[in-house]
Design a protein around this motif. Sequence first.
Motif, PDB file in Angstrom:
ATOM      1  N   SER A  93      35.227 -21.964  -4.903  1.00 40.98           N
ATOM      2  CA  SER A  93      34.878 -22.140  -3.486  1.00 40.98           C
ATOM      3  C   SER A  93      33.369 -22.326  -3.346  1.00 40.98           C
ATOM      4  CB  SER A  93      35.325 -20.910  -2.683  1.00 40.98           C
ATOM      5  OG  SER A  93      34.938 -21.034  -1.330  1.00 40.98           O
ATOM      6  N   ILE A  94      32.989 -23.456  -2.736  1.00 39.66           N
ATOM      7  CA  ILE A  94      31.577 -23.815  -2.594  1.00 39.66           C
ATOM      8  C   ILE A  94      31.247 -23.977  -1.115  1.00 39.66           C
ATOM      9  CG2 ILE A  94      29.796 -25.495  -3.204  1.00 39.66           C
ATOM     10  CD1 ILE A  94      31.729 -26.389  -5.496  1.00 39.66           C
ATOM     11  N   ARG A  95      30.154 -23.381  -0.701  1.00 40.91           N
ATOM     12  CA  ARG A  95      29.610 -23.612   0.640  1.00 40.91           C
ATOM     13  C   ARG A  95      28.243 -24.259   0.483  1.00 40.91           C
ATOM     14  NH1 ARG A  95      31.861 -20.669   5.114  1.00 40.91           N
ATOM     15  NH2 ARG A  95      34.032 -20.291   4.543  1.00 40.91           N
ATOM     16  N   ALA A  96      27.980 -25.294   1.234  1.00 46.72           N
ATOM     17  CA  ALA A  96      26.705 -26.000   1.111  1.00 46.72           C
ATOM     18  C   ALA A  96      26.178 -26.387   2.479  1.00 46.72           C
ATOM     19  CB  ALA A  96      26.861 -27.245   0.234  1.00 46.72           C
ATOM     20  N   SER A  97      24.863 -26.391   2.600  1.00 46.75           N
ATOM     21  CA  SER A  97      24.257 -26.865   3.837  1.00 46.75           C
ATOM     22  C   SER A  97      24.358 -28.382   3.893  1.00 46.75           C
ATOM     23  CB  SER A  97      22.811 -26.379   3.957  1.00 46.75           C
ATOM     24  OG  SER A  97      22.104 -26.626   2.771  1.00 46.75           O
ATOM     25  N   GLY A 126      28.110 -26.132   6.198  1.00 46.19           N
ATOM     26  CA  GLY A 126      27.558 -25.420   7.348  1.00 46.19           C
ATOM     27  C   GLY A 126      26.050 -25.406   7.240  1.00 46.19           C
ATOM     28  N   ASN A 127      25.372 -24.847   8.238  1.00 43.11           N
ATOM     29  CA  ASN A 127      23.924 -24.766   8.113  1.00 43.11           C
ATOM     30  C   ASN A 127      23.546 -23.623   7.164  1.00 43.11           C
ATOM     31  OD1 ASN A 127      23.774 -22.313   9.624  1.00 43.11           O
ATOM     32  ND2 ASN A 127      23.665 -23.468  11.539  1.00 43.11           N
ATOM     33  N   THR A 128      22.268 -23.501   6.874  1.00 40.87           N
ATOM     34  CA  THR A 128      21.808 -22.544   5.867  1.00 40.87           C
ATOM     35  C   THR A 128      22.255 -21.124   6.181  1.00 40.87           C
ATOM     36  OG1 THR A 128      19.904 -23.905   5.274  1.00 40.87           O
ATOM     37  CG2 THR A 128      19.737 -21.550   4.811  1.00 40.87           C
ATOM     38  N   THR A 129      22.131 -20.717   7.429  1.00 39.56           N
ATOM     39  CA  THR A 129      22.524 -19.370   7.821  1.00 39.56           C
ATOM     40  C   THR A 129      24.006 -19.137   7.590  1.00 39.56           C
ATOM     41  OG1 THR A 129      20.764 -19.304   9.487  1.00 39.56           O
ATOM     42  CG2 THR A 129      22.558 -17.713   9.728  1.00 39.56           C
ATOM     43  N   ILE A 144      24.859 -23.276  -1.496  1.00 39.56           N
ATOM     44  CA  ILE A 144      23.686 -24.110  -1.732  1.00 39.56           C
ATOM     45  C   ILE A 144      22.974 -24.297  -0.402  1.00 39.56           C
ATOM     46  CG2 ILE A 144      22.823 -26.321  -2.574  1.00 39.56           C
ATOM     47  CD1 ILE A 144      25.588 -26.521  -4.085  1.00 39.56           C
ATOM     48  N   VAL A 145      21.698 -23.933  -0.361  1.00 36.00           N
ATOM     49  CA  VAL A 145      20.937 -24.001   0.882  1.00 36.00           C
ATOM     50  C   VAL A 145      19.682 -24.833   0.681  1.00 36.00           C
ATOM     51  CG1 VAL A 145      21.834 -21.783   1.692  1.00 36.00           C
ATOM     52  CG2 VAL A 145      19.699 -21.841   0.398  1.00 36.00           C
ATOM     53  N   GLU A 146      19.083 -25.208   1.793  1.00 33.63           N
ATOM     54  CA  GLU A 146      17.898 -26.063   1.786  1.00 33.63           C
ATOM     55  C   GLU A 146      16.695 -25.276   2.266  1.00 33.63           C
ATOM     56  OE1 GLU A 146      19.312 -28.831   4.599  1.00 33.63           O
ATOM     57  OE2 GLU A 146      21.033 -29.401   3.378  1.00 33.63           O
ATOM     58  N   GLY A 147      15.567 -25.468   1.586  1.00 32.41           N
ATOM     59  CA  GLY A 147      14.334 -24.842   2.022  1.00 32.41           C
ATOM     60  C   GLY A 147      14.242 -23.385   1.608  1.00 32.41           C
ATOM     61  N   GLU A 148      13.211 -22.716   2.121  1.00 37.09           N
ATOM     62  CA  GLU A 148      12.976 -21.323   1.775  1.00 37.09           C
ATOM     63  C   GLU A 148      14.020 -20.431   2.438  1.00 37.09           C
ATOM     64  OE1 GLU A 148       9.024 -20.320   2.904  1.00 37.09           O
ATOM     65  OE2 GLU A 148       8.090 -21.879   1.679  1.00 37.09           O
ATOM     66  N   TYR A 149      14.573 -19.526   1.650  1.00 34.77           N
ATOM     67  CA  TYR A 149      15.533 -18.559   2.188  1.00 34.77           C
ATOM     68  C   TYR A 149      15.466 -17.311   1.339  1.00 34.77           C
ATOM     69  CZ  TYR A 149      19.608 -16.642   4.463  1.00 34.77           C
ATOM     70  OH  TYR A 149      20.441 -15.825   5.186  1.00 34.77           O
ATOM     71  N   GLU A 194      19.725 -28.261  14.664  1.00 40.87           N
ATOM     72  CA  GLU A 194      19.797 -26.996  15.397  1.00 40.87           C
ATOM     73  C   GLU A 194      19.097 -25.879  14.635  1.00 40.87           C
ATOM     74  OE1 GLU A 194      22.896 -26.650  12.327  1.00 40.87           O
ATOM     75  OE2 GLU A 194      22.124 -28.261  13.587  1.00 40.87           O
ATOM     76  N   ASN A 195      18.762 -24.792  15.351  1.00 38.51           N
ATOM     77  CA  ASN A 195      18.197 -23.615  14.708  1.00 38.51           C
ATOM     78  C   ASN A 195      19.184 -23.066  13.684  1.00 38.51           C
ATOM     79  OD1 ASN A 195      15.643 -23.313  15.957  1.00 38.51           O
ATOM     80  ND2 ASN A 195      16.630 -22.568  17.812  1.00 38.51           N
ATOM     81  N   GLY A 196      18.668 -22.591  12.566  1.00 43.99           N
ATOM     82  CA  GLY A 196      19.517 -22.119  11.482  1.00 43.99           C
ATOM     83  C   GLY A 196      19.689 -23.156  10.397  1.00 43.99           C
ATOM     84  N   SER A 197      19.308 -24.401  10.689  1.00 46.44           N
ATOM     85  CA  SER A 197      19.411 -25.489   9.720  1.00 46.44           C
ATOM     86  C   SER A 197      18.151 -25.548   8.861  1.00 46.44           C
ATOM     87  CB  SER A 197      19.598 -26.818  10.458  1.00 46.44           C
ATOM     88  OG  SER A 197      19.243 -27.912   9.647  1.00 46.44           O
ATOM     89  N   GLY A 198      18.330 -25.822   7.564  1.00 49.34           N
ATOM     90  CA  GLY A 198      17.189 -25.981   6.683  1.00 49.34           C
ATOM     91  C   GLY A 198      16.354 -27.191   7.057  1.00 49.34           C
ATOM     92  N   THR A 199      16.992 -28.253   7.516  1.00 49.63           N
ATOM     93  CA  THR A 199      16.267 -29.449   7.944  1.00 49.63           C
ATOM     94  C   THR A 199      15.432 -29.156   9.183  1.00 49.63           C
ATOM     95  OG1 THR A 199      17.940 -30.916   7.004  1.00 49.63           O
ATOM     96  CG2 THR A 199      16.549 -31.835   8.730  1.00 49.63           C
TER      97      THR A 199
END
Length: 299
Positions: A93-97, A126-129, A144-149, A194-199
């Motif tokens: 199972s993979i979740r990715a932004s 989904g988004n990073t959050t 997998i997320v984008e940017g600093e977290y 939207e807020n919560g997105s790495g982009t």
Amino acid sequence: MDISLKVFVTVVEKGNFTRAAEELMMTQPAVSQYIQALERAMGTKLLERTNKYVRMNQAGEIVFHHAKDILGMHTRMQTLVDDLLHRASGELSIRASYTFGEYVLPHIVAYMHKKYPLIRPSINIGNTTEVAEAILNHEADIGIVEGEYDHDHLYIEAFAEDEMFIIVPNEKRFRGREAVSLAELDKETWIVRENGSGTRRAADQMFAARNFHPESKLEFGSTQLIKESVESGLGVTLLSHWAVRKEISLGTLLMMKPDGDPVRRQFSLVTQKTPYHTKAAEIFLDLLRLNEAFPESYI
């Protein structure tokens, strides 16, 4: 594994015999026979049936609860045996932004499927959050997320760098250029995620670093919607080069460095803080770290 338990669980989850038969690739009479056999074994009815619905009775609820546990234990048992024999198989199972999940991950999964056809990945975007929360709640194996977290209860590891550029419509004033100053785009409508997105986080950081404050800003929850909007002339945006490779090659969008420099961020993997993963998860993590399955960048 008793197939009747799997049939029973599928009937309950699908809500009727027809959809269960389709899911299990059986005939509807075969599904009915398995349910009847299970009810005989239990010595009682488990389901209340009408033309409109199938519902569990109290005995059915007990069987359903324990059947889920039994099926889960069987799957885990088989996975561990396969791992011992070095056969990479099982669910992953993979979740990715959005950027990675929609524009990079399909290439990695296709590469993995060719080499390890017994691994069965499921992917949710989904988004990073949202991705981090799914890992924290044990709803996915790898995120997998984008940017600093950062998160105290999760393991986070950067594995690749992403470059982001100003994306503008293919208009005469932008053609033939490699860079654009943000000051020149002061009157443009900026379309952001939207807020919560790495982009979105990357765009906000770019604005702050350059002390730039757009007069007009629109917030959209889809990268595809943003691209279509920029293409139609609604505004400009900041996106990863992965997200616009096709549009750039087709010439429907143009890509420029903000103030002469691209914005860089990291792609990071997210897992539980444990050294133990299934063989399938370990293989996928290695593919991410080696970058060997990445498609060639347009840049």
